[in-house]
Design a protein around this motif. Structure first.
Motif, PDB file in Angstrom:
ATOM      1  N   PHE A  79       0.818  -1.209   0.000  1.00  0.00           N
ATOM      2  CA  PHE A  79       0.000   0.000   0.000  1.00  0.00           C
ATOM      3  C   PHE A  79       0.850   1.255   0.000  1.00  0.00           C
ATOM      4  CE2 PHE A  79      -2.819  -3.073   2.168  1.00  0.00           C
ATOM      5  CZ  PHE A  79      -3.922  -2.982   1.340  1.00  0.00           C
ATOM      6  N   ALA A  80       2.049   1.171   0.585  1.00  0.00           N
ATOM      7  CA  ALA A  80       2.849   2.376   0.838  1.00  0.00           C
ATOM      8  C   ALA A  80       2.995   3.226  -0.414  1.00  0.00           C
ATOM      9  CB  ALA A  80       4.225   1.971   1.361  1.00  0.00           C
ATOM     10  N   GLY A  81       2.499   4.442  -0.342  1.00  0.00           N
ATOM     11  CA  GLY A  81       2.606   5.328  -1.492  1.00  0.00           C
ATOM     12  C   GLY A  81       1.879   6.637  -1.257  1.00  0.00           C
ATOM     13  N   LEU A  82       2.433   7.712  -1.786  1.00  0.00           N
ATOM     14  CA  LEU A  82       1.734   8.993  -1.779  1.00  0.00           C
ATOM     15  C   LEU A  82       0.659   8.945  -2.859  1.00  0.00           C
ATOM     16  CD1 LEU A  82       4.857  11.340  -1.486  1.00  0.00           C
ATOM     17  CD2 LEU A  82       3.390  10.474   0.353  1.00  0.00           C
ATOM     18  N   LYS A  83      -0.488   9.635  -2.634  1.00  0.00           N
ATOM     19  CA  LYS A  83      -1.625   9.328  -3.495  1.00  0.00           C
ATOM     20  C   LYS A  83      -2.547  10.509  -3.829  1.00  0.00           C
ATOM     21  CE  LYS A  83      -4.465   7.748   0.407  1.00  0.00           C
ATOM     22  NZ  LYS A  83      -5.461   8.823   0.341  1.00  0.00           N
ATOM     23  N   ALA A  84      -2.082  11.729  -3.760  1.00  0.00           N
ATOM     24  CA  ALA A  84      -2.940  12.871  -4.073  1.00  0.00           C
ATOM     25  C   ALA A  84      -2.553  13.452  -5.432  1.00  0.00           C
ATOM     26  CB  ALA A  84      -2.830  13.939  -2.990  1.00  0.00           C
ATOM     27  N   VAL A  85      -3.513  13.497  -6.355  1.00  0.00           N
ATOM     28  CA  VAL A  85      -3.238  13.967  -7.707  1.00  0.00           C
ATOM     29  C   VAL A  85      -2.693  15.393  -7.699  1.00  0.00           C
ATOM     30  CG1 VAL A  85      -4.303  14.621  -9.895  1.00  0.00           C
ATOM     31  CG2 VAL A  85      -4.863  12.423  -8.841  1.00  0.00           C
ATOM     32  N   GLY A  86      -3.402  16.303  -7.030  1.00  0.00           N
ATOM     33  CA  GLY A  86      -2.971  17.693  -7.026  1.00  0.00           C
ATOM     34  C   GLY A  86      -1.594  17.880  -6.420  1.00  0.00           C
ATOM     35  N   GLU A  87      -1.351  17.209  -5.307  1.00  0.00           N
ATOM     36  CA  GLU A  87      -0.048  17.305  -4.653  1.00  0.00           C
ATOM     37  C   GLU A  87       1.058  16.759  -5.541  1.00  0.00           C
ATOM     38  OE1 GLU A  87       1.317  16.411  -0.172  1.00  0.00           O
ATOM     39  OE2 GLU A  87       1.026  14.592  -1.369  1.00  0.00           O
ATOM     40  N   THR A 144      -2.152  11.137 -16.625  1.00  0.00           N
ATOM     41  CA  THR A 144      -2.145  12.578 -16.869  1.00  0.00           C
ATOM     42  C   THR A 144      -1.508  13.362 -15.727  1.00  0.00           C
ATOM     43  OG1 THR A 144      -4.352  12.820 -15.898  1.00  0.00           O
ATOM     44  CG2 THR A 144      -4.223  12.437 -18.285  1.00  0.00           C
ATOM     45  N   ASN A 145      -0.947  12.689 -14.726  1.00  0.00           N
ATOM     46  CA  ASN A 145      -0.337  13.376 -13.591  1.00  0.00           C
ATOM     47  C   ASN A 145       0.772  12.502 -13.004  1.00  0.00           C
ATOM     48  OD1 ASN A 145      -1.653  11.612 -11.393  1.00  0.00           O
ATOM     49  ND2 ASN A 145      -3.432  12.366 -12.553  1.00  0.00           N
ATOM     50  N   PRO A 146       1.692  13.082 -12.222  1.00  0.00           N
ATOM     51  CA  PRO A 146       2.803  12.306 -11.673  1.00  0.00           C
ATOM     52  C   PRO A 146       2.374  11.147 -10.787  1.00  0.00           C
ATOM     53  CG  PRO A 146       3.321  14.639 -11.595  1.00  0.00           C
ATOM     54  CD  PRO A 146       1.875  14.541 -12.017  1.00  0.00           C
ATOM     55  N   TYR A 147       1.294  11.319 -10.019  1.00  0.00           N
ATOM     56  CA  TYR A 147       0.811  10.198  -9.205  1.00  0.00           C
ATOM     57  C   TYR A 147       0.481   8.999 -10.087  1.00  0.00           C
ATOM     58  CZ  TYR A 147      -2.600   7.284  -6.788  1.00  0.00           C
ATOM     59  OH  TYR A 147      -3.284   6.209  -6.270  1.00  0.00           O
ATOM     60  N   GLY A 148      -0.323   9.215 -11.122  1.00  0.00           N
ATOM     61  CA  GLY A 148      -0.692   8.125 -12.011  1.00  0.00           C
ATOM     62  C   GLY A 148       0.510   7.545 -12.739  1.00  0.00           C
ATOM     63  N   ARG A 149       1.440   8.424 -13.150  1.00  0.00           N
ATOM     64  CA  ARG A 149       2.630   7.934 -13.838  1.00  0.00           C
ATOM     65  C   ARG A 149       3.498   7.091 -12.911  1.00  0.00           C
ATOM     66  NH1 ARG A 149       1.894  12.563 -17.041  1.00  0.00           N
ATOM     67  NH2 ARG A 149       2.848  13.972 -15.538  1.00  0.00           N
ATOM     68  N   SER A 150       3.565   7.463 -11.630  1.00  0.00           N
ATOM     69  CA  SER A 150       4.352   6.653 -10.694  1.00  0.00           C
ATOM     70  C   SER A 150       3.759   5.253 -10.577  1.00  0.00           C
ATOM     71  CB  SER A 150       4.428   7.333  -9.324  1.00  0.00           C
ATOM     72  OG  SER A 150       3.217   7.248  -8.607  1.00  0.00           O
ATOM     73  N   LYS A 151       2.427   5.157 -10.544  1.00  0.00           N
ATOM     74  CA  LYS A 151       1.773   3.847 -10.486  1.00  0.00           C
ATOM     75  C   LYS A 151       1.997   3.074 -11.782  1.00  0.00           C
ATOM     76  CE  LYS A 151      -0.323   4.043  -6.419  1.00  0.00           C
ATOM     77  NZ  LYS A 151      -0.082   3.068  -5.343  1.00  0.00           N
ATOM     78  N   LEU A 152       1.912   3.761 -12.900  1.00  0.00           N
ATOM     79  CA  LEU A 152       2.104   3.103 -14.191  1.00  0.00           C
ATOM     80  C   LEU A 152       3.541   2.613 -14.337  1.00  0.00           C
ATOM     81  CD1 LEU A 152       0.972   2.245 -16.895  1.00  0.00           C
ATOM     82  CD2 LEU A 152       1.387   4.563 -17.746  1.00  0.00           C
ATOM     83  N   HIS A 153       4.502   3.413 -13.918  1.00  0.00           N
ATOM     84  CA  HIS A 153       5.903   2.983 -13.965  1.00  0.00           C
ATOM     85  C   HIS A 153       6.084   1.679 -13.180  1.00  0.00           C
ATOM     86  CE1 HIS A 153       6.944   6.504 -16.066  1.00  0.00           C
ATOM     87  NE2 HIS A 153       7.284   7.293 -15.060  1.00  0.00           N
ATOM     88  N   ILE A 154       5.459   1.618 -12.001  1.00  0.00           N
ATOM     89  CA  ILE A 154       5.597   0.421 -11.168  1.00  0.00           C
ATOM     90  C   ILE A 154       4.935  -0.780 -11.839  1.00  0.00           C
ATOM     91  CG2 ILE A 154       5.034  -0.629  -8.948  1.00  0.00           C
ATOM     92  CD1 ILE A 154       5.135   2.237  -7.769  1.00  0.00           C
ATOM     93  N   GLU A 155       3.740  -0.591 -12.400  1.00  0.00           N
ATOM     94  CA  GLU A 155       3.083  -1.690 -13.112  1.00  0.00           C
ATOM     95  C   GLU A 155       3.981  -2.232 -14.217  1.00  0.00           C
ATOM     96  OE1 GLU A 155      -0.789  -1.517 -14.639  1.00  0.00           O
ATOM     97  OE2 GLU A 155      -1.717  -0.648 -12.849  1.00  0.00           O
ATOM     98  N   GLU A 156       4.554  -1.336 -14.998  1.00  0.00           N
ATOM     99  CA  GLU A 156       5.414  -1.766 -16.105  1.00  0.00           C
ATOM    100  C   GLU A 156       6.674  -2.454 -15.588  1.00  0.00           C
ATOM    101  OE1 GLU A 156       4.076   1.763 -19.245  1.00  0.00           O
ATOM    102  OE2 GLU A 156       5.832   2.044 -17.959  1.00  0.00           O
ATOM    103  N   MET A 157       7.209  -1.950 -14.496  1.00  0.00           N
ATOM    104  CA  MET A 157       8.396  -2.560 -13.905  1.00  0.00           C
ATOM    105  C   MET A 157       8.083  -3.969 -13.394  1.00  0.00           C
ATOM    106  SD  MET A 157      10.799  -1.013 -10.882  1.00  0.00           S
ATOM    107  CE  MET A 157       9.419  -0.822  -9.761  1.00  0.00           C
ATOM    108  N   LEU A 158       6.945  -4.137 -12.741  1.00  0.00           N
ATOM    109  CA  LEU A 158       6.564  -5.451 -12.227  1.00  0.00           C
ATOM    110  C   LEU A 158       6.393  -6.454 -13.370  1.00  0.00           C
ATOM    111  CD1 LEU A 158       3.996  -4.533  -9.426  1.00  0.00           C
ATOM    112  CD2 LEU A 158       6.438  -5.009  -9.206  1.00  0.00           C
TER     113      LEU A 158
END
Length: 335
Positions: A79-87, A144-158
């Motif tokens: 679960f560990a992760g920052l998760k606010a789109v605006g932030e 469309t935002n860094p939060y989503g891209r961070s999750k997508l990067h991890i999915e692709e890495m996994l």
């Protein structure tokens, strides 16, 4: 199974832990950057048991290695992760450092301990601007935002890590917008500072702790001009995690959506909470936030088939449970 939950004292993590502790041996690992020891006390009250807790950063590979081995961990729920789109738009480096680097540090620790089963908390934000609705797992990705891209990067890495090594068993649960609280009312979403998420913010407005709700944009191409999202009860979501553990014991998979499959606008949510609380909720419109999309809701047929999972709890339950929790956990907050 011996299950490690990272960020166990966060909103979704502690709700998941309540269910998992009835059938698994759970170990908690959390830096507690946005949670408190009070949560651990309430969890013990709900489950009737004390659970091992290790305070640590998910980026501490050596601590993870020793802990995974010491507790003979079979599967990690991340679960560990920052998760606010605006932030994330304001602080992109923080999001990549915590979310992506956290995954990079976790994977070698798991491999070293020979516990290569992982349930990863992903997000519907990986789909970016929807090309069609409802969103299924075949929809193109493109956050469309860094939060989503961070999750997508991890999915692709996994995916890259698991492809050449069949010892890895992974599931990425792409969930939408969890709301509501556990039926006990003892634990719920109670963030420090100004809430980023809609439900705790409007609950605090209803309780008189904030003057008004900020609504970002009233000119989206939606029925009432406000953003539309898929809201899922947090207990339905956590049941998806429990189902994913059983799924990983038999097979492996990648992206699986967890959503209610319905879209509700911000105005819909405010009006419904007004009915639940019996109070008027003032709100004020502001400009669109960078990284937001007009509408986003799910197709969860894959979860139904692969996990034998569904989301039966109605929107009314989400409101009433949140309002009960808010009334019993009021804080001194200024707008």
């Amino acid at each position: 199974m011996n299950v490690l939950l990272t960020s166990r004292t966060g909103y979704i993590g502690y709700h998941t832990g309540v269910l998992l502790q009835s059938g698994h041996r759970v170990v908690l690992y959390d830096y507690q950057s946005n949670s408190s020891d009070e949560v651990l006390e309430k969890l013990a009250q709900i489950t009737g048991q004390q659970t091992p807790f290790i305070k640590g950063d998910v980026r501490d590979t050596e601590l993870l290695k020793s802990m995974l081995a010491a507790y003979h961990i079979d599967v990690v729920v991340r679960f560990a992760g920052l998760k606010a789109v605006g932030e994330s738009v304001e602080k992109p480096v923080d999001y990549y450092a915590n979310n992506v680097q956290g995954a990079i540090c976790l994977l070698p620790a798991m491999k070293s301990a020979r516990g290569q089963a992982l349930v990863f908390s992903s997000s519907a934000t990986v789909y970016g601007e929807p090309r069609y609705l409802r969103l299924d797992e075949s929809h193109p990705t493109g956050a469309t935002n860094p939060y989503g891209r961070s999750k997508l990067h991890i999915e692709e890495m996994l995916s890259d890590v698991a492809t050449p090594d069949p010892a890895w068993r992974m599931a990425c649960l792409c969930y939408f917008n969890p709301v509501g609280v556990h039926e006990s009312g003892l634990v719920g979403e109670n963030p420090s500072g100004v809430p980023n998420n809609l439900m705790p913010h409007i609950a605090q407005v209803a309780a008189g702790q904030r003057a008004e709700r900020s609504v970002f944009c009233d000119d989206y191409p939606t029925a009432d001009g406000t953003g539309v999202k898929d809201y899922i009860h947090v207990m339905d979501l956590t049941e998806g995690y429990v189902a994913a553990l059983a799924f990983l014991s038999q097979t492996t998979g990648h992206a699986i959506n967890l959503g209610a499959g319905k879209g509700y606008s911000v105005r819909d949510m405010i009006r419904a909470f007004e009915r639940a609380s019996g109070r008027q909720l003032p709100y004020k419109f502001f400009a669109r936030r960078a990284g937001d999309v007009a509408a986003c809701y799910s197709d969860s047929q894959k979860a139904s088939k692969a996990l034998n999972w569904r989301a039966p709890r109605a929107l009314g339950n989400m409101y009433t449970s949140t309002w009960r929790f808010q009334q019993s956990h009021r804080l001194s907050i200024t707008s």
